[in-house]
Design a protein around this motif. Structure first.
Motif, PDB file in Angstrom:
ATOM      1  N   LEU A   1       0.809  -1.220   0.000  1.00 39.11           N
ATOM      2  CA  LEU A   1       0.000   0.000   0.000  1.00 39.11           C
ATOM      3  C   LEU A   1       0.841   1.267   0.000  1.00 39.11           C
ATOM      4  O   LEU A   1       0.409   2.302  -0.477  1.00 39.11           O
ATOM      5  CB  LEU A   1      -0.907   0.010   1.240  1.00 39.11           C
TER       6      LEU A   1
ATOM      7  N   LEU B   1       3.263   7.458  -4.824  1.00 40.42           N
ATOM      8  CA  LEU B   1       2.689   8.045  -6.033  1.00 40.42           C
ATOM      9  C   LEU B   1       1.928   9.323  -5.709  1.00 40.42           C
ATOM     10  O   LEU B   1       1.983  10.304  -6.450  1.00 40.42           O
ATOM     11  CB  LEU B   1       1.747   7.037  -6.703  1.00 40.42           C
TER      12      LEU B   1
ATOM     13  N   VAL C   1      -4.997  -3.293  -4.942  1.00 42.34           N
ATOM     14  CA  VAL C   1      -4.390  -2.044  -4.506  1.00 42.34           C
ATOM     15  C   VAL C   1      -2.911  -2.031  -4.841  1.00 42.34           C
ATOM     16  O   VAL C   1      -2.386  -1.041  -5.345  1.00 42.34           O
ATOM     17  CB  VAL C   1      -4.614  -1.856  -2.991  1.00 42.34           C
TER      18      VAL C   1
ATOM     19  N   ILE D   1      -3.149  -3.406  -9.533  1.00 36.86           N
ATOM     20  CA  ILE D   1      -3.955  -2.740 -10.551  1.00 36.86           C
ATOM     21  C   ILE D   1      -3.981  -1.237 -10.347  1.00 36.86           C
ATOM     22  O   ILE D   1      -3.780  -0.459 -11.276  1.00 36.86           O
ATOM     23  CB  ILE D   1      -5.395  -3.305 -10.526  1.00 36.86           C
ATOM     24  N   MET D   2      -4.203  -0.811  -9.081  1.00 34.46           N
ATOM     25  CA  MET D   2      -4.347   0.623  -8.860  1.00 34.46           C
ATOM     26  C   MET D   2      -3.044   1.359  -9.098  1.00 34.46           C
ATOM     27  O   MET D   2      -3.042   2.502  -9.543  1.00 34.46           O
ATOM     28  CB  MET D   2      -4.867   0.881  -7.453  1.00 34.46           C
ATOM     29  N   ILE D   3      -1.920   0.691  -8.787  1.00 36.14           N
ATOM     30  CA  ILE D   3      -0.642   1.356  -9.042  1.00 36.14           C
ATOM     31  C   ILE D   3      -0.491   1.631 -10.534  1.00 36.14           C
ATOM     32  O   ILE D   3      -0.124   2.742 -10.952  1.00 36.14           O
ATOM     33  CB  ILE D   3       0.519   0.449  -8.578  1.00 36.14           C
ATOM     34  N   ILE D   4      -0.834   0.608 -11.328  1.00 34.32           N
ATOM     35  CA  ILE D   4      -0.717   0.795 -12.772  1.00 34.32           C
ATOM     36  C   ILE D   4      -1.683   1.870 -13.239  1.00 34.32           C
ATOM     37  O   ILE D   4      -1.358   2.712 -14.079  1.00 34.32           O
ATOM     38  CB  ILE D   4      -0.993  -0.536 -13.486  1.00 34.32           C
ATOM     39  N   MET D   5      -2.871   1.844 -12.630  1.00 35.03           N
ATOM     40  CA  MET D   5      -3.861   2.866 -12.989  1.00 35.03           C
ATOM     41  C   MET D   5      -3.309   4.266 -12.708  1.00 35.03           C
ATOM     42  O   MET D   5      -3.380   5.162 -13.557  1.00 35.03           O
ATOM     43  CB  MET D   5      -5.113   2.597 -12.149  1.00 35.03           C
TER      44      MET D   5
ATOM     45  N   LEU E   1      -5.396  -0.663 -19.899  1.00 29.38           N
ATOM     46  CA  LEU E   1      -4.544   0.498 -19.681  1.00 29.38           C
ATOM     47  C   LEU E   1      -3.508   0.625 -20.778  1.00 29.38           C
ATOM     48  O   LEU E   1      -3.178   1.734 -21.205  1.00 29.38           O
ATOM     49  CB  LEU E   1      -3.878   0.397 -18.314  1.00 29.38           C
TER      50      LEU E   1
END
Lengths: 272, 643, 163, 101
Positions: free
Chosen positions: A59, A65, C60, C63-67, D78
């Motif tokens: 996380l 980011l 989390v 996928i979300m990092i790539i997003m 993506l």
């Protein structure tokens, strides 16, 4: 540091800028929940302990980011993207290096894993995972290398290299926020050492000193401290890697070897 | 020993993996490892066979492990040793070993030496896995892997378009047959719930499967054979497959993989036992293929293509043999054929290696330069032609005897015709390549005998071609191996043997007459039988027919659809309408200018307004479409609930 | 336990609304991260501890990092200030409310009476047995799909050299 | 915390997801809304598993497949977005209308 001025850059995304250090730091502490600090000293005895730690520690990337984005600064953003790319990539061999342990002991519970390592080979030699021939060593090396990379430390610290990139994603953070980022980093160093101690070095298992003269939590802390020292040692010893080399090393070396290691462990489990 | 039979396929697998990943650092690029691995398999197979001979190994012998379970159905991998698989093990390991050994010399200059050996070992693994399979699933998996290896090895020199195209063609054509096989497997599983050979046989024998269903399954499985064993009408890939390196042709496209189709047919025999009508179809496909391919071989100029068509023809014989209940005869011919056809290919490879061409008209008189190759090639050719005493003689005679004995006189006649042509084209090839005058001086003088790594396998195979038939017939061994309840042993038939042998001898004599003694010029002969010659020469136009029947219509259909807009919508709808309007206005212009103008304008405006309305539906925006879909869904749901 | 569930549920609805309504895509991505984490929490409450951890690890952590990556790489500064919702929002709102109402109604019809919640049990072992036992075929199919996705992603994201 | 409440929650999340898919102009927003819908479905699977079939874990197994395939979908989606972005320098769906009649 507490009293330094908190500067928010003009173009920054205020909310994100404010949330980023929290998002980076909080998971680091949650991760300590299932760590067995001693023989019966486990804060939360989670059945999915290992997976829990690996999942939650992922996380923090979000925090990084967010830091890169929230600063409203192109260079910070690039630093954030780079750091995240590195973390995500090294996460994969790291997880895979733990898989042999789960295969061998058949559980994800950290306490049970440390318990299982308390046996002795020939009634003498500690049966820690790191001493399993070949598989233990490969696993441990991959885990160690990936952990160093995960914590963005030299020789894998190109995303936040102070002397080259002006500190990457946390350039625009000052005061307490900056402190939080660093807190997260060192918490992860400690967490990685604690995990390595629990997974590879038998946790609170003592070395030939019978009768519990030295309590198990002390053993655990001693092992962890030695590993923390190793982390610092890396930092003093090695120069930085170039960023493309760093990714190549992960995808073309660590990943295949962790797969080979899993296959070897499978063979070992089959034979025994 | 037999308990470790599973190691036989695993040795080459280990070899393939080791060569592929670590070959770069090994001496000789790891090729010796591959040879050693297949040698180990060969030793094991031979000793298993020996145990069978002295009675210590009781067949059928079955080992089985659980592979995985889907629901209540367990799937297994296993080893089944019985007559056919024992003999096939021998064939595959021996030929594979010799071919790999031969390749050490033949492929020495190839830039992908390591990869070649890795593929070859992998092929051997999958072929052996197929041979020892005890259930259809394992068989099918290995079958497909074998096809993959064939594809990789045909297109091994993929820089040449011809090789790459041939690989694709082989893969796609055999897949067409595999579709049938696959459907057959699904049916088997749906009907019996198991893939195990033994259990399926039990199911078939206790009468729980109707003969009609058994025939359907059998014929579907036979589709796989048609594809893999290059039977008419799916034979077109095998001649093209000769683009692969010659050792590959010898191993895969002559001795082993194409024979796997026949082996499959043998494994599926219990289905046909229930439904003998199915066997008639099988027999006729085989018979037609046997003659048909032989006619093409008669006129081919490429030494490898001659051998390829000859292979198709001989495979046709095997299929025909199985079709006329010659269960043992078919597998017997498979065995002997593997020996002499591998020999012929390897010898041809040796020739090609020496003269660097495939065209037999550019060779000639090579016996003076390459003694070993010549002698071995002649032995192989004689065995193939059916010269008495050699391996091919016994097996072919057994097939024809079976056809004769079961009252298939038409097929027997086809077989004899095929035997005659086989002898003729082999004589033609021998004469043009090795005897007579050298037609290309330069190539002739440069030709030289091949290195020992290539000639030793030739000699061994030549020896096998001579003795294999006798050895297997010794004490009725072949009949003992190929025991199959419900099939009577093939009886010897004197008349059949005489006719078959004399037709082969006739072919040899005729070949000698035409190509050596020159009683008549080949060109004159071609002119006399011109229609037949053109037909054979162009391979019966099969490729062209397929092109015209399947490939072109599909492409044309695509063209049609693509140009629908231009041809129909634009011309009729717009241009045609315009033209009509124009004609109309010209016709009526002189009556009332304003009225017509108004009418035309009105029509045009109406059309364009309609178009504009229709256009708005095609917004090109995904979300619009999605919205309409959702709205439709909600409407339907409401509709459903109310009514 | 119940209270936590309702708090989680309320937060989940809020963050889901955030995903679809927030102006800045980055903010809605963060809202989605939150929603996914909350869903993981609900999984754990429903006795699916392994699934919850996997949800966080894959969604989390992956996928979300790539997003977020793609968001960072593909932001035109101007676009962030424009309207984020297209013209068909009214119709869409009506439709989605209809669907939501229909779902709630349907669920109420069949599942409104009280089911007893059984105790929580660790599930990792049984999931492992399920995946490599009875679900082996879908499992293999999924691995194939993942491989295809991998190849496809590499293919699509390659710079086109021939242009 | 009853089964119905969980199902109602997932229904609400699902319809919010549909709303997002239908209205977001940004294609990334659409992808995110789809993830929301996946999760709503997953909640249902797990809830049914927990309440109706407590003995086995089939529902959770299915959810795992959904998560895995969602990962595959997101990766391909993506990378397509990136490829489109390289060509038309926009992530708004109105600008992706090559199929416009």
């Amino acid at each position: 540091m507490f009293f330094k001025e908190d500067i928010v850059p003009q173009g920054a995304d205020r909310w994100i800028h404010w949330l980023a250090p929290v998002a980076a730091c909080a998971p680091a502490f949650i991760c300590f929940a299932p760590v067995p600090f001693g023989r019966d000293i486990v804060p939360v005895d989670l059945d999915t302990g290992v997976l829990f730690i690996l999942a939650i520690s992922g996380l923090s990337v979000i925090g990084i980011l967010m830091g890169g984005w929230g600063s409203g600064n192109k260079y910070s953003m690039l630093g954030g993207v780079r750091a995240a790319a590195q973390l995500v990539s090294y996460e994969i061999p790291r997880v895979l290096s733990v898989v042999p342990i789960l295969m061998l002991y058949g559980t994800q519970n950290l306490r049970l894993i440390t318990m299982a390592q308390q046996a002795r080979w020939f009634n003498f030699f500690p049966k820690w995972f790191v001493f399993y021939p070949v598989i233990g060593q490969i696993s441990f090396l991959i885990f160690l290398i990936c952990s160093v990379a995960e914590t963005n430390r030299t020789p894998f610290d190109i995303p936040e290299a102070e002397s080259e990139l002006v500190a990457g994603f946390h350039t625009e953070f000052s005061g307490l926020k900056f402190a939080f980022f660093f807190l997260a980093e060192y918490a992860y160093v400690f967490l990685a050492s604690a995990m390595a101690a629990a997974l590879f070095f038998g946790g609170g298992d003592g070395l030939w000193v019978r009768g519990g003269i030295i309590p198990s939590w002390l053993w655990f802390l001693a092992k962890t401290s030695v590993l923390v020292f190793v982390f610092l040692w890396f930092r003093w010893t090695y120069p930085r890697l170039r960023v493309d080399r760093l990714m190549q090393f992960c995808w073309k070396f660590l990943l295949p070897w962790s797969f080979i290691n899993i296959a070897l462990t499978g063979a070992w489990v089959l034979v025994h | 020993m037999a308990d470790y039979a599973y190691l036989i396929p695993l040795f080459p697998l280990a070899g393939a993996i080791l060569i592929f990943f670590f070959g770069r650092w090994l001496p000789w690029k790891g090729s010796l490892l591959g040879v050693a691995a297949v040698f180990a398999s060969m030793v094991m197979s031979i000793s298993l066979f020996h145990q069978y001979l002295n009675g210590t190994l009781k067949v059928p012998f079955e080992l089985s492990w659980s592979w995985f379970a889907a629901g209540i159905y367990p799937f297994e991998v296993g080893v089944l040793l019985d007559g056919p698989s024992l003999i096939l093990l021998l064939v595959v390991t021996v030929v594979s070993f010799l071919v790999q050994f031969y390749s050490l010399g033949y492929m020495r200059d190839s830039p992908r030496f390591k990869r070649f050996f890795s593929y070859l070992s992998f092929f051997t693994f999958s072929m052996l896995g197929l041979v020892v399979a005890n259930n259809y699933l394992q068989f099918f998996v290995c079958w497909e892997v074998v096809g993959l290896c064939s594809y990789l090895l045909i297109g091994f020199e993929f820089e040449r378009d011809a090789a790459a195209g041939a690989g694709n063609k082989a893969f796609l054509t055999t897949k067409l047959g595999d579709l049938g096989f696959y459907a057959g497997l699904l049916l088997i599983f749906a009907v019996m719930g198991t893939f195990n050979f033994g259990q399926i046989t039990t199911h078939l024998q206790d009468g729980s499967v109707s003969p009609r269903l058994a025939m359907i399954i059998g014929l579907l499985i036979f589709c796989g054979t048609i594809g893999k064993s290059a039977q008419f009408p799916l034979h077109v890939w095998l001649p093209d497959a000769m683009e692969g390196p010659t050792p590959v042709s010898a191993l895969i496209h002559a001795a082993t993989m194409v024979a796997a189709g026949v082996y499959l047919l043998a494994r599926a025999y219990p289905f046909f036992m229930l439904a003998p009508e199915g066997l008639e179809i099988v027999a006729w496909v085989g018979g037609i293929t046997a003659v048909f391919a032989a006619t093409i071989a008669l006129t081919s100029d490429d030494i490898k293509k001659i051998l390829a068509y000859s292979t198709i023809s001989q495979l046709g014989y095997m299929v025909m043999a199985l079709g006329v209940s010659g269960y043992g005869a078919g597998l017997f011919h498979l065995t002997t054929h593997a020996a002499f056809k591998a020999l012929l290919f390897l010898a041809a490879g040796s020739v090609i290696h020496a003269v660097h061409t495939n065209d037999i008209w550019k060779m000639g008189s090579l016996s003076k330069q390459m003694v070993t190759t010549t002698i071995t090639f002649f032995i192989g050719a004689a065995a193939l032609a059916g010269v008495p005493g050699l391996a091919g003689f016994y097996s072919k005679e057994m097939i024809l005897g079976a056809a004769y004995g079961t009252q298939h006189h038409a097929l027997f006649a086809l077989g004899c015709l095929g035997a005659f042509m086989t002898a003729l084209y082999m004589m033609r090839a021998c004469s043009l390549v090795f005897l007579g005058e050298p037609r290309d001086r330069e190539r002739f003088t440069h030709a030289h005998e091949s290195p020992w790594t290539m000639t030793i396998p030739l000699m061994i195979l030549a020896a096998l071609s001579v003795v294999a038939g006798k050895l297997l017939l010794h004490n009725g061994l072949i009949n003992r191996l190929m025991e199959m309840p419900g099939i009577s042993e093939t009886r010897e038939s004197g008349i059949a043997a005489v006719i078959a042998t004399s037709s082969a001898l006739l072919g040899i004599i005729l070949g000698y007459g035409i190509y050596l003694a020159r009683w008549i010029e080949p060109k004159t002969l071609a002119a006399v039988f011109r229609p037949a010659y053109v037909l054979f020469r162009n391979k019966w136009f099969i490729d062209e027919i397929y092109w015209a029947l399947f490939v072109r219509p599909i492409m044309r259909l695509a063209d049609k659809i693509a140009s629908f807009d231009y041809d129909v919508l634009d011309q009729i709808g717009v241009d045609g309408f315009g033209a009509a309007t124009e004609w109309f206005s010209k016709l009526d212009g002189w009556i009332d200018d304003t009225f017509v103008d108004g009418f035309v304008d009105g029509t045009g405006r109406f059309v364009s307004r309609m178009g504009a309305m229709a256009r708005t539906i095609q917004t090109g925006l995904v979300q619009n479409y999605l919205l309409i879909i959702t709205a439709g869904f909600v409407f339907l749901a409401i509709f459903w609930n109310i009514f | 336990m119940s209270l936590i569930f309702y708090v989680f549920g309320a937060l989940l609805v809020l963050s889901a609304l955030g995903v679809v309504l927030l102006k800045n895509v980055f903010h809605s991505a963060i809202a989605l991260v939150m929603a996914l984490a909350l869903v993981a929490g609900i999984f754990v409450m429903l006795g699916a501890d392994f699934l919850g951890a996997s949800q966080i690890l894959v969604y989390v952590g992956g996928i979300m990092i790539i997003m977020l990556f793609v968001i960072m790489l593909s932001q035109q500064p101007v676009e962030a200030l424009q309207r984020q919702v297209n013209e068909q929002w009214l119709l869409a709102m009506i439709l989605s409310i209809a669907i939501g109402a229909g779902l709630a109604e349907g669920f109420k019809k069949y599942f409104a009476y009280h089911f007893k919640s059984p105790g929580l049990m660790p599930t990792s072992v049984s999931i492992g047995r399920l995946l490599l036992g009875e679900m082996i075929v879908p499992f293999e199919a999924v691995s194939l799909a993942l491989l295809a996705a991998l190849v496809g992603a590499v293919l699509f994201s390659q710079e086109q050299k021939d242009k | 915390m009853t089964l119905y409440h969980i199902l109602a929650l997932s229904g609400v999340v699902f319809s919010i997801g549909i709303f997002g898919v239908l209205t977001r102009r940004n294609i990334l927003g659409i992808l995110m809304s789809i993830e929301l819908m996946f999760n709503a479905a997953n909640i249902n699977l797990v809830a049914f598993n927990h309440y109706l079939h407590p003995g086995n874990v089939w529902g959770q197994g299915f959810s795992l497949f959904v998560i895995t395939l969602a990962a595959a979908e997101a990766v391909v989606g993506l990378s397509l977005v990136l490829a489109i972005y390289r060509n038309i320098k926009s992530v708004f769906t109105e600008n992706m209308n090559l199929l416009h009649g």
